[in-house]
Design a protein around this motif. Structure first.
Motif, PDB file in Angstrom:
ATOM      1  N   LEU A  55     -51.168  42.952 -25.940  1.00  0.00           N
ATOM      2  CA  LEU A  55     -51.354  44.040 -26.899  1.00  0.00           C
ATOM      3  C   LEU A  55     -50.552  45.262 -26.461  1.00  0.00           C
ATOM      4  O   LEU A  55     -49.809  45.859 -27.252  1.00  0.00           O
ATOM      5  CB  LEU A  55     -52.846  44.369 -26.952  1.00  0.00           C
ATOM      6  N   GLU A  56     -50.669  45.606 -25.184  1.00  0.00           N
ATOM      7  CA  GLU A  56     -49.952  46.781 -24.666  1.00  0.00           C
ATOM      8  C   GLU A  56     -48.444  46.597 -24.782  1.00  0.00           C
ATOM      9  O   GLU A  56     -47.725  47.493 -25.220  1.00  0.00           O
ATOM     10  CB  GLU A  56     -50.340  47.037 -23.204  1.00  0.00           C
ATOM     11  N   GLU A  57     -47.983  45.407 -24.396  1.00  0.00           N
ATOM     12  CA  GLU A  57     -46.550  45.131 -24.455  1.00  0.00           C
ATOM     13  C   GLU A  57     -46.039  45.234 -25.896  1.00  0.00           C
ATOM     14  O   GLU A  57     -44.975  45.818 -26.151  1.00  0.00           O
ATOM     15  CB  GLU A  57     -46.298  43.722 -23.902  1.00  0.00           C
ATOM     16  N   THR A  58     -46.811  44.689 -26.833  1.00  0.00           N
ATOM     17  CA  THR A  58     -46.404  44.694 -28.246  1.00  0.00           C
ATOM     18  C   THR A  58     -46.371  46.119 -28.792  1.00  0.00           C
ATOM     19  O   THR A  58     -45.455  46.509 -29.524  1.00  0.00           O
ATOM     20  CB  THR A  58     -47.376  43.829 -29.078  1.00  0.00           C
ATOM     21  N   ILE A  59     -47.373  46.901 -28.408  1.00  0.00           N
ATOM     22  CA  ILE A  59     -47.428  48.297 -28.855  1.00  0.00           C
ATOM     23  C   ILE A  59     -46.240  49.081 -28.295  1.00  0.00           C
ATOM     24  O   ILE A  59     -45.566  49.820 -29.029  1.00  0.00           O
ATOM     25  CB  ILE A  59     -48.763  48.944 -28.423  1.00  0.00           C
ATOM     26  N   LEU A  60     -45.972  48.896 -26.999  1.00  0.00           N
ATOM     27  CA  LEU A  60     -44.872  49.637 -26.376  1.00  0.00           C
ATOM     28  C   LEU A  60     -43.539  49.228 -26.997  1.00  0.00           C
ATOM     29  O   LEU A  60     -42.649  50.060 -27.202  1.00  0.00           O
ATOM     30  CB  LEU A  60     -44.871  49.419 -24.862  1.00  0.00           C
ATOM     31  N   ASP A  61     -43.419  47.949 -27.312  1.00  0.00           N
ATOM     32  CA  ASP A  61     -42.222  47.447 -27.987  1.00  0.00           C
ATOM     33  C   ASP A  61     -42.059  48.130 -29.346  1.00  0.00           C
ATOM     34  O   ASP A  61     -40.967  48.577 -29.721  1.00  0.00           O
ATOM     35  CB  ASP A  61     -42.364  45.919 -28.136  1.00  0.00           C
ATOM     36  N   LEU A  62     -43.184  48.236 -30.061  1.00  0.00           N
ATOM     37  CA  LEU A  62     -43.179  48.889 -31.381  1.00  0.00           C
ATOM     38  C   LEU A  62     -42.770  50.349 -31.266  1.00  0.00           C
ATOM     39  O   LEU A  62     -41.921  50.842 -32.025  1.00  0.00           O
ATOM     40  CB  LEU A  62     -44.583  48.779 -31.995  1.00  0.00           C
ATOM     41  N   ILE A  63     -43.361  51.040 -30.290  1.00  0.00           N
ATOM     42  CA  ILE A  63     -43.071  52.475 -30.122  1.00  0.00           C
ATOM     43  C   ILE A  63     -41.622  52.674 -29.693  1.00  0.00           C
ATOM     44  O   ILE A  63     -40.889  53.485 -30.264  1.00  0.00           O
ATOM     45  CB  ILE A  63     -44.005  53.097 -29.055  1.00  0.00           C
ATOM     46  N   SER A  64     -41.189  51.900 -28.671  1.00  0.00           N
ATOM     47  CA  SER A  64     -39.855  52.149 -28.119  1.00  0.00           C
ATOM     48  C   SER A  64     -38.753  51.710 -29.076  1.00  0.00           C
ATOM     49  O   SER A  64     -37.623  52.140 -28.962  1.00  0.00           O
ATOM     50  CB  SER A  64     -39.697  51.447 -26.764  1.00  0.00           C
ATOM     51  N   SER A  65     -39.105  50.861 -30.049  1.00  0.00           N
ATOM     52  CA  SER A  65     -38.105  50.477 -31.059  1.00  0.00           C
ATOM     53  C   SER A  65     -37.715  51.688 -31.903  1.00  0.00           C
ATOM     54  O   SER A  65     -36.684  51.698 -32.559  1.00  0.00           O
ATOM     55  CB  SER A  65     -38.658  49.374 -31.972  1.00  0.00           C
ATOM     56  N   GLY A  66     -38.589  52.701 -31.881  1.00  0.00           N
ATOM     57  CA  GLY A  66     -38.263  53.947 -32.574  1.00  0.00           C
ATOM     58  C   GLY A  66     -38.442  53.883 -34.077  1.00  0.00           C
ATOM     59  O   GLY A  66     -38.270  54.881 -34.775  1.00  0.00           O
ATOM     60  N   VAL A  67     -38.791  52.712 -34.589  1.00  0.00           N
ATOM     61  CA  VAL A  67     -38.884  52.530 -36.039  1.00  0.00           C
ATOM     62  C   VAL A  67     -39.891  53.501 -36.648  1.00  0.00           C
ATOM     63  O   VAL A  67     -39.705  53.995 -37.754  1.00  0.00           O
ATOM     64  CB  VAL A  67     -39.298  51.074 -36.370  1.00  0.00           C
ATOM     65  N   PHE A  68     -40.978  53.767 -35.904  1.00  0.00           N
ATOM     66  CA  PHE A  68     -42.068  54.516 -36.514  1.00  0.00           C
ATOM     67  C   PHE A  68     -42.200  55.940 -36.006  1.00  0.00           C
ATOM     68  O   PHE A  68     -43.167  56.619 -36.297  1.00  0.00           O
ATOM     69  CB  PHE A  68     -43.383  53.763 -36.307  1.00  0.00           C
ATOM     70  N   LEU A  69     -41.219  56.383 -35.238  1.00  0.00           N
ATOM     71  CA  LEU A  69     -41.328  57.736 -34.702  1.00  0.00           C
ATOM     72  C   LEU A  69     -41.286  58.772 -35.823  1.00  0.00           C
ATOM     73  O   LEU A  69     -41.779  59.881 -35.669  1.00  0.00           O
ATOM     74  CB  LEU A  69     -40.217  57.998 -33.682  1.00  0.00           C
ATOM     75  N   GLU A  70     -40.712  58.377 -36.961  1.00  0.00           N
ATOM     76  CA  GLU A  70     -40.636  59.316 -38.084  1.00  0.00           C
ATOM     77  C   GLU A  70     -41.974  59.474 -38.799  1.00  0.00           C
ATOM     78  O   GLU A  70     -42.187  60.415 -39.553  1.00  0.00           O
ATOM     79  CB  GLU A  70     -39.587  58.819 -39.101  1.00  0.00           C
ATOM     80  N   PHE A  71     -42.906  58.534 -38.584  1.00  0.00           N
ATOM     81  CA  PHE A  71     -44.156  58.576 -39.325  1.00  0.00           C
ATOM     82  C   PHE A  71     -45.188  59.467 -38.641  1.00  0.00           C
ATOM     83  O   PHE A  71     -45.360  59.416 -37.429  1.00  0.00           O
ATOM     84  CB  PHE A  71     -44.746  57.166 -39.473  1.00  0.00           C
ATOM     85  N   GLU A  72     -45.864  60.262 -39.460  1.00  0.00           N
ATOM     86  CA  GLU A  72     -46.938  61.096 -38.916  1.00  0.00           C
ATOM     87  C   GLU A  72     -48.228  60.310 -38.774  1.00  0.00           C
ATOM     88  O   GLU A  72     -49.118  60.679 -38.021  1.00  0.00           O
ATOM     89  CB  GLU A  72     -47.182  62.292 -39.832  1.00  0.00           C
ATOM     90  N   VAL A  73     -48.343  59.240 -39.578  1.00  0.00           N
ATOM     91  CA  VAL A  73     -49.571  58.450 -39.587  1.00  0.00           C
ATOM     92  C   VAL A  73     -49.235  56.988 -39.330  1.00  0.00           C
ATOM     93  O   VAL A  73     -48.316  56.434 -39.938  1.00  0.00           O
ATOM     94  CB  VAL A  73     -50.291  58.579 -40.953  1.00  0.00           C
ATOM     95  N   LEU A  74     -49.958  56.381 -38.408  1.00  0.00           N
ATOM     96  CA  LEU A  74     -49.780  54.961 -38.120  1.00  0.00           C
ATOM     97  C   LEU A  74     -50.967  54.190 -38.703  1.00  0.00           C
ATOM     98  O   LEU A  74     -52.120  54.518 -38.419  1.00  0.00           O
ATOM     99  CB  LEU A  74     -49.716  54.754 -36.599  1.00  0.00           C
TER     100      LEU A  74
END
Lengths: 383, 383
Positions: A44-63
């Motif tokens: 779970l942690e690895e998948t989340i970190l992968d999601l965050i570091s991909s930068g895809v969602f850094l533009e979103f205010e809400v996850l």
């Protein structure tokens, strides 16, 4: 596919679950679930970190996060708590402002959402808010419905989690009887005496359900979003192979025991079929590929002893005799199985007899082998 | 501010509520609520059409709607149903693709969300889906928590609705007693004998709560989003003016009656204070202006007879004698008031006596005047 074999450890260092230490039926059921959560946690942690570091969602205010098949108990909020903490810490490390979280807890309309909701004020207060609601990073809502249908508006979710739910089918497969009667006599699930036509019907239902699950989620999850799914699987390609010794097989044997004693009729066993399917890794891979909405990032199998987490539940762990272990397993399995069996086979008297025989069967098994649950853990990325 | 005076009509032409026609306590309570919904309906439609035709949200695929203080009963889903239908039809007229709706039903964690969730499958099937979950335009979730705090992530809502909830305070005002004891003796709410310091404490609590409500919503609602709020109000600026004859005043009188009979102690009445406030239109206008996040688009006052909707509940409507009307009003009020009163004043025996005296008091009132609920209806636009 990678392999793990774990004698379960608990999540009892978690503040959310630690409060609940009385040994209710619920605890016995939770023991196995907690062991699974422990295994899933690093993925779970690895998948989340992968999601965050991909930068895809850094533009979103809400996850948007959904936990599908959340149930109602101490573990319901502990997974969410861990996910929110992990994302928040990852954002702090990356020096980006953490998003706010819209978390949807989903289960069928019969689930006890009231109990979950009543625990939210202390959850927010202790875990997340520090007493200031305007600092609350996480907003939890309940969504009642089948995850084999649409549950959320399109493109509103970034992360999907489902633990130990997808092996339950939307219905008992069709075609399990012909004009001469029940086809899967003496069994309640696929066993070594099961006809291939019955196994095929089970697979077709799973194929239909899991494809519907993926299709529905593909409309709801944004491109690049992740899913992490854990469910029961099986070791061999042939579902009727005796190597797939499941707890359901032991239940079948115990049902036949009490039928011999005249407590239930054999015809009741013949006509009852579980809405459950444990797929092979190859089947899961094939369905995901054919449905086509998600990339399969990870497919792992892992095993957990039937009495995993026993040391966190029982005070005396010195005794490892077969009967003691079988009694522990019976308490875990009974909490899951009784609601599914009692409406067909009878009330507490029949259930008591059934689970007595089940304990005996499991004790016999323990004298010969070390039975384990076989599970599949997959992570997906929305194309 | 505009005025309306209505002898309530019901919403019984609505398919969602029509199924529930047995005369339970719940029905008596719902009667007045339905009358309010009937009045609010055209304003709701106008506000929605204004929102749609403004074009602000045509770019969004998903429209976020929250019903705050949704309760649990047949009316819970009928408002949502009407809103979704209105928006969908407006979009069809404008030849634009209707959005999908993320609807949040909110109430306190003690609300019975389980019952709402169990009614969702038939709601989706009958009203919206036509049997195909992929055509489902509306996704309903439950959010448990106080609407005086944040409930949703920022900038996720387009439309807020709240019916008959905002007059309940987050807590009993502080400062209703000094070193000599209770300050509002003989009353449970503001009455003609209430000291100005008590009225001031009530206003300060309402000011704090309503400002918190607006502040929280201002973070959650997108710029241009709308709110439509209905709640109890009062006619005069002076809250202790006898002209504001409320049902709570009648409850106070009835409590004093049973105190005279020795059923309860006068000190119990002295120390009990309702967490409730009916603001004047000027107070509401001032608080909205001072908080500063919303433009006040509309502020209406309207009145509903205490026995509004009686013709939809009682089979014999020919008799309009005072006692019969008082009995009807008692059933409506008791459903709301008993849960708030019984923990302080006592169980069913005391409550039976209390509401007997209440009926007598209301019958006396009916022989002199036509009592009405005074309500405020406001619509807001997020700046």
């Amino acid at each position: 596919m990678t392999w793990r074999s774990v004698i379960g450890r608990g999540l009892c260092d978690d503040g959310v679950v630690a409060e609940d230490r009385h040994l209710s039926e619920c605890d016995w059921l939770l023991a196995a679930t907690r062991a699974v959560i422990t295994i899933v946690k690093p993925v779970l942690e690895e998948t989340i970190l992968d999601l965050i570091s991909s930068g895809v969602f850094l533009e979103f205010e809400v996850l948007g996060i959904a936990d599908l098949g959340c149930s109602s108990g101490p573990n319901t909020l502990s997974v969410i708590s861990h996910m929110v903490d992990t994302i928040t810490m990852a954002c702090q490390r990356l020096h980006c402002k953490p998003p706010e979280f819209q978390v949807f807890l989903n289960d069928l309309p019969g689930n006890d959402f009231n109990t979950i909701f009543k625990s939210l004020p202390s959850f927010y207060h202790n875990k997340l808010m520090g007493g200031n609601s305007n600092n609350r990073p996480c907003f939890i809502a309940g969504t009642a419905g089948s995850f084999y249908e649409r549950l959320f508006p399109r493109k509103t979710l970034h992360f999907i989690h489902s633990s130990y739910s997808l092996h339950y089918l939307s219905q008992v497969p069709k075609g399990l009887e012909n004009e001469e009667g029940a086809l899967n006599k003496g069994n309640i699930y696929i066993a070594s005496t099961t006809f291939p036509t019955v196994s095929r019907a089970y697979y077709e239902q799973f194929n239909h359900d899991f494809s519907s699950f993926l299709k529905s989620r593909s409309e709801e999850v944004l491109a690049g979003g992740r899913a992490i799914l854990t469910f029961m699987g099986r070791r061999t390609e042939d579902p009727s192979c005796d190597e797939n010794c499941t707890a359901w097989k032991m239940i079948s044997l115990a049902l036949n025991d009490i039928a011999q004693e005249g407590l239930i009729k054999e015809a009741q066993i013949d006509s009852f079929n579980l809405p459950y399917y444990a797929p092979s890794a190859a089947e899961v891979r094939r369905i995901i590929l054919e449905e086509g909405s998600f990339n399969l990032i990870r497919l792992e199998a892992f095993e957990i002893s039937w009495d995993a987490n026993r040391d966190n539940i029982e005070t005396d762990v010195s005794s490892l005799d077969s009967l003691r272990r079988a009694k522990y397993v019976t308490k875990c399995i009974r909490a899951v199985a009784e609601p599914m069996l009692s409406s067909c086979f009878g009330g507490s008297q029949v259930m008591n007899a059934l689970f007595c025989r089940f304990t005996e069967r499991v004790a016999q098994l323990y004298s010969k082998e070390e039975p384990k649950y076989y599970s599949l853990l997959i992570t997906l990325r929305k194309i």
